[in-house]
Design a protein around this motif. Structure first.
Motif, PDB file in Angstrom:
ATOM      1  N   MET A 127      38.425  41.687  45.630  1.00 40.56           N
ATOM      2  CA  MET A 127      39.476  42.158  45.063  1.00 40.56           C
ATOM      3  C   MET A 127      38.935  43.858  46.037  1.00 40.56           C
ATOM      4  O   MET A 127      38.337  43.926  45.295  1.00 40.56           O
ATOM      5  CB  MET A 127      40.099  42.340  44.152  1.00 40.56           C
ATOM      6  N   ILE A 128      40.169  44.443  46.046  1.00 44.50           N
ATOM      7  CA  ILE A 128      39.425  45.984  46.461  1.00 44.50           C
ATOM      8  C   ILE A 128      40.806  47.128  46.276  1.00 44.50           C
ATOM      9  O   ILE A 128      41.852  46.191  46.242  1.00 44.50           O
ATOM     10  CB  ILE A 128      39.576  45.817  48.531  1.00 44.50           C
ATOM     11  N   THR A 129      40.086  48.043  45.454  1.00 45.54           N
ATOM     12  CA  THR A 129      40.895  49.342  45.564  1.00 45.54           C
ATOM     13  C   THR A 129      42.404  49.296  46.239  1.00 45.54           C
ATOM     14  O   THR A 129      42.035  49.972  48.163  1.00 45.54           O
ATOM     15  CB  THR A 129      40.533  50.392  44.634  1.00 45.54           C
ATOM     16  N   PRO A 130      43.430  49.606  46.031  1.00 52.90           N
ATOM     17  CA  PRO A 130      44.529  49.841  47.020  1.00 52.90           C
ATOM     18  C   PRO A 130      44.519  50.963  46.994  1.00 52.90           C
ATOM     19  O   PRO A 130      45.229  51.941  47.345  1.00 52.90           O
ATOM     20  CB  PRO A 130      45.410  49.434  45.991  1.00 52.90           C
ATOM     21  N   ILE A 154      35.643  44.336  43.432  1.00 56.26           N
ATOM     22  CA  ILE A 154      35.801  42.951  42.035  1.00 56.26           C
ATOM     23  C   ILE A 154      35.130  41.861  42.867  1.00 56.26           C
ATOM     24  O   ILE A 154      36.636  41.408  44.022  1.00 56.26           O
ATOM     25  CB  ILE A 154      37.181  43.266  41.069  1.00 56.26           C
ATOM     26  N   LEU A 155      34.521  40.875  41.971  1.00 50.79           N
ATOM     27  CA  LEU A 155      34.701  40.100  42.507  1.00 50.79           C
ATOM     28  C   LEU A 155      34.384  39.174  41.382  1.00 50.79           C
ATOM     29  O   LEU A 155      34.101  39.662  39.718  1.00 50.79           O
ATOM     30  CB  LEU A 155      33.083  39.853  42.931  1.00 50.79           C
ATOM     31  N   ALA A 171      44.536  43.952  48.266  1.00 52.21           N
ATOM     32  CA  ALA A 171      43.551  43.590  49.058  1.00 52.21           C
ATOM     33  C   ALA A 171      42.693  42.414  48.682  1.00 52.21           C
ATOM     34  O   ALA A 171      42.561  42.942  47.887  1.00 52.21           O
ATOM     35  CB  ALA A 171      42.593  44.439  50.213  1.00 52.21           C
ATOM     36  N   HIS A 172      42.209  41.550  49.309  1.00 50.68           N
ATOM     37  CA  HIS A 172      41.837  40.641  49.113  1.00 50.68           C
ATOM     38  C   HIS A 172      40.997  39.352  49.988  1.00 50.68           C
ATOM     39  O   HIS A 172      42.134  39.629  51.137  1.00 50.68           O
ATOM     40  CB  HIS A 172      42.328  39.189  47.453  1.00 50.68           C
ATOM     41  N   GLN A 173      40.723  38.850  49.748  1.00 50.58           N
ATOM     42  CA  GLN A 173      40.140  37.455  50.534  1.00 50.58           C
ATOM     43  C   GLN A 173      39.076  36.926  49.784  1.00 50.58           C
ATOM     44  O   GLN A 173      38.728  36.737  48.301  1.00 50.58           O
ATOM     45  CB  GLN A 173      39.304  38.407  51.726  1.00 50.58           C
ATOM     46  N   VAL A 174      38.840  35.636  50.184  1.00 51.76           N
ATOM     47  CA  VAL A 174      38.108  35.155  49.641  1.00 51.76           C
ATOM     48  C   VAL A 174      36.574  34.287  50.831  1.00 51.76           C
ATOM     49  O   VAL A 174      37.015  34.081  52.018  1.00 51.76           O
ATOM     50  CB  VAL A 174      38.627  33.487  49.362  1.00 51.76           C
TER      51      VAL A 174
END
Length: 193
Positions: A127-130, A154-155, A171-174
Protein backbone atom coordinates in the motif's frame (compact mmCIF):
# COMPACT_ATOMS: atom_id res chain seq x y z
CA UNK A 1 5.86 17.23 23.33
CA UNK A 2 2.35 15.94 22.58
CA UNK A 3 1.74 14.05 19.34
CA UNK A 4 -1.67 13.80 17.66
CA UNK A 5 -2.34 11.69 14.58
CA UNK A 6 -3.92 13.84 11.86
CA UNK A 7 -5.50 12.80 8.57
CA UNK A 8 -5.18 9.16 9.50
CA UNK A 9 -5.96 6.26 7.14
CA UNK A 10 -6.85 2.80 8.37
CA UNK A 11 -6.21 -0.83 7.63
CA UNK A 12 -8.79 -2.99 9.39
CA UNK A 13 -8.10 -6.73 9.48
CA UNK A 14 -9.35 -9.86 11.16
CA UNK A 15 -9.48 -13.62 10.72
CA UNK A 16 -12.92 -14.82 9.68
CA UNK A 17 -14.39 -18.02 11.06
CA UNK A 18 -15.83 -19.43 7.82
CA UNK A 19 -15.78 -22.73 5.93
CA UNK A 20 -12.88 -21.87 3.65
CA UNK A 21 -13.09 -25.23 1.82
CA UNK A 22 -16.38 -24.32 0.08
CA UNK A 23 -15.07 -20.83 -0.76
CA UNK A 24 -11.87 -22.26 -2.25
CA UNK A 25 -13.87 -24.79 -4.30
CA UNK A 26 -16.09 -21.99 -5.67
CA UNK A 27 -13.08 -19.86 -6.62
CA UNK A 28 -11.19 -22.70 -8.31
CA UNK A 29 -14.24 -23.62 -10.44
CA UNK A 30 -15.17 -20.05 -11.38
CA UNK A 31 -12.86 -19.77 -14.45
CA UNK A 32 -14.80 -22.68 -16.01
CA UNK A 33 -17.97 -20.53 -16.10
CA UNK A 34 -16.56 -16.99 -16.33
CA UNK A 35 -13.94 -15.99 -18.91
CA UNK A 36 -12.81 -13.17 -16.64
CA UNK A 37 -11.44 -9.72 -17.40
CA UNK A 38 -8.16 -7.82 -17.52
CA UNK A 39 -8.03 -5.00 -14.95
CA UNK A 40 -5.18 -5.08 -12.42
CA UNK A 41 -4.10 -8.67 -12.97
CA UNK A 42 -0.77 -9.19 -14.70
CA UNK A 43 -1.10 -12.80 -15.73
CA UNK A 44 -3.42 -14.96 -13.71
CA UNK A 45 -7.18 -14.62 -13.67
CA UNK A 46 -9.63 -11.96 -12.49
CA UNK A 47 -13.33 -12.77 -12.67
CA UNK A 48 -16.06 -10.49 -13.85
CA UNK A 49 -17.96 -8.64 -11.12
CA UNK A 50 -20.68 -10.63 -9.34
CA UNK A 51 -22.93 -10.27 -6.29
CA UNK A 52 -21.57 -12.10 -3.25
CA UNK A 53 -24.90 -11.75 -1.42
CA UNK A 54 -26.67 -13.99 -3.96
CA UNK A 55 -23.86 -16.52 -4.51
CA UNK A 56 -24.73 -19.66 -2.56
CA UNK A 57 -21.12 -20.70 -1.87
CA UNK A 58 -20.28 -17.25 -0.47
CA UNK A 59 -23.32 -16.50 1.73
CA UNK A 60 -21.49 -17.35 4.97
CA UNK A 61 -18.52 -15.20 3.89
CA UNK A 62 -20.84 -12.34 2.93
CA UNK A 63 -22.49 -12.50 6.36
CA UNK A 64 -19.13 -12.38 8.18
CA UNK A 65 -17.86 -9.51 6.00
CA UNK A 66 -21.09 -7.59 6.62
CA UNK A 67 -20.61 -8.00 10.38
CA UNK A 68 -17.10 -6.56 10.09
CA UNK A 69 -18.30 -3.71 7.85
CA UNK A 70 -21.01 -2.84 10.41
CA UNK A 71 -18.41 -2.78 13.18
CA UNK A 72 -16.14 -0.55 11.08
CA UNK A 73 -19.08 1.73 10.26
CA UNK A 74 -19.68 2.28 13.99
CA UNK A 75 -15.96 2.65 14.73
CA UNK A 76 -15.63 5.34 12.03
CA UNK A 77 -18.55 7.28 13.53
CA UNK A 78 -20.73 7.21 10.41
CA UNK A 79 -24.45 8.01 10.72
CA UNK A 80 -26.48 4.97 11.69
CA UNK A 81 -29.09 5.90 9.06
CA UNK A 82 -26.61 5.23 6.24
CA UNK A 83 -26.82 1.97 4.33
CA UNK A 84 -23.67 -0.13 3.90
CA UNK A 85 -23.39 -2.37 0.85
CA UNK A 86 -20.75 -4.97 0.03
CA UNK A 87 -20.74 -4.99 -3.76
CA UNK A 88 -18.59 -5.21 -6.89
CA UNK A 89 -17.08 -8.52 -5.85
CA UNK A 90 -14.53 -10.43 -7.95
CA UNK A 91 -12.07 -13.31 -7.60
CA UNK A 92 -8.31 -13.05 -8.21
CA UNK A 93 -6.38 -16.22 -9.00
CA UNK A 94 -2.61 -15.70 -9.20
CA UNK A 95 -0.45 -18.68 -10.21
CA UNK A 96 3.32 -18.49 -9.67
CA UNK A 97 4.94 -15.53 -11.44
CA UNK A 98 1.78 -13.38 -11.62
CA UNK A 99 0.70 -10.30 -9.66
CA UNK A 100 -1.86 -7.49 -9.39
CA UNK A 101 -0.48 -4.11 -10.46
CA UNK A 102 -0.82 -0.80 -8.57
CA UNK A 103 -4.36 0.60 -8.62
CA UNK A 104 -7.11 2.28 -6.60
CA UNK A 105 -10.84 1.54 -6.51
CA UNK A 106 -13.62 3.94 -7.44
CA UNK A 107 -16.67 1.80 -6.67
CA UNK A 108 -17.19 2.67 -3.01
CA UNK A 109 -15.77 4.18 0.16
CA UNK A 110 -13.73 1.17 1.28
CA UNK A 111 -12.00 -1.71 -0.47
CA UNK A 112 -11.88 -5.20 0.98
CA UNK A 113 -9.85 -8.31 0.27
CA UNK A 114 -10.51 -11.76 1.70
CA UNK A 115 -7.59 -14.15 1.23
CA UNK A 116 -8.82 -17.64 0.41
CA UNK A 117 -5.47 -19.31 -0.26
CA UNK A 118 -2.09 -17.82 0.64
CA UNK A 119 0.96 -20.04 0.08
CA UNK A 120 4.20 -18.86 1.69
CA UNK A 121 6.04 -16.31 -0.51
CA UNK A 122 2.99 -15.77 -2.71
CA UNK A 123 3.18 -11.96 -2.58
CA UNK A 124 2.59 -9.18 -0.06
CA UNK A 125 -0.16 -6.59 -0.22
CA UNK A 126 1.69 -3.31 -0.81
CA UNK A 127 0.00 0.00 0.00
CA UNK A 128 1.25 3.48 -0.93
CA UNK A 129 0.42 6.71 0.90
CA UNK A 130 -2.21 8.90 -0.77
CA UNK A 131 -0.22 12.00 0.24
CA UNK A 132 1.21 13.06 -3.14
CA UNK A 133 4.31 15.03 -2.03
CA UNK A 134 5.27 12.58 0.74
CA UNK A 135 8.36 11.07 -0.93
CA UNK A 136 9.63 14.49 -2.02
CA UNK A 137 9.68 15.69 1.58
CA UNK A 138 10.20 12.48 3.59
CA UNK A 139 13.21 11.18 1.66
CA UNK A 140 14.44 7.65 2.29
CA UNK A 141 17.89 8.84 3.34
CA UNK A 142 16.28 10.70 6.27
CA UNK A 143 14.75 7.55 7.76
CA UNK A 144 16.54 5.38 10.30
CA UNK A 145 13.54 3.49 11.67
CA UNK A 146 10.51 3.28 9.33
CA UNK A 147 7.17 3.81 11.07
CA UNK A 148 3.62 5.02 10.37
CA UNK A 149 4.75 8.66 10.33
CA UNK A 150 7.73 8.47 8.00
CA UNK A 151 7.01 5.58 5.63
CA UNK A 152 5.14 5.97 2.34
CA UNK A 153 5.12 2.26 1.58
CA UNK A 154 3.46 -0.36 3.79
CA UNK A 155 3.82 -4.11 3.19
CA UNK A 156 1.25 -6.49 4.63
CA UNK A 157 1.88 -10.22 4.54
CA UNK A 158 -1.62 -11.62 3.86
CA UNK A 159 -2.88 -14.53 5.88
CA UNK A 160 -5.30 -17.20 4.78
CA UNK A 161 -8.91 -16.68 5.98
CA UNK A 162 -8.12 -13.05 6.83
CA UNK A 163 -10.10 -10.01 5.75
CA UNK A 164 -8.42 -6.65 5.06
CA UNK A 165 -10.39 -3.41 4.63
CA UNK A 166 -8.94 0.01 3.76
CA UNK A 167 -10.05 3.27 2.10
CA UNK A 168 -10.64 2.91 -1.64
CA UNK A 169 -8.29 5.81 -2.45
CA UNK A 170 -5.23 3.96 -1.11
CA UNK A 171 -3.10 2.82 -4.05
CA UNK A 172 -2.25 -0.84 -3.65
CA UNK A 173 -0.90 -3.86 -5.45
CA UNK A 174 -0.22 -7.49 -4.66
CA UNK A 175 3.36 -8.44 -5.36
CA UNK A 176 4.49 -11.29 -7.56
CA UNK A 177 3.67 -14.79 -6.42
CA UNK A 178 7.11 -16.37 -5.85
CA UNK A 179 5.73 -19.64 -4.51
CA UNK A 180 5.01 -22.84 -6.47
CA UNK A 181 1.28 -22.65 -5.72
CA UNK A 182 -1.64 -20.42 -6.62
CA UNK A 183 -2.72 -17.43 -4.48
CA UNK A 184 -6.50 -16.83 -4.38
CA UNK A 185 -8.36 -13.82 -3.04
CA UNK A 186 -11.81 -12.25 -3.25
CA UNK A 187 -11.87 -8.47 -3.58
CA UNK A 188 -14.86 -6.16 -3.19
CA UNK A 189 -15.93 -2.60 -2.62
CA UNK A 190 -18.00 -1.24 0.28
CA UNK A 191 -20.36 1.59 -0.53
CA UNK A 192 -22.07 3.83 2.00
CA UNK A 193 -25.17 5.80 1.04
Amino acid sequence: MNIDNIFVNILAHDELNVDNTNILDFCEKLPNNDSGRQVSNEGGYQSNIFDMSTTESLLELHKKITEQVNWLHDYMGFKTSLKKTVDQCWVNINPPGTHNSMHTHSGGVFTGIYYVKVPENSGNLQMITPIAPFDFVMKGEYIDVPNQFNNSNILVQPKEKHLYIFPCWIAHQVQTNLSNETRISIAFDIDIS
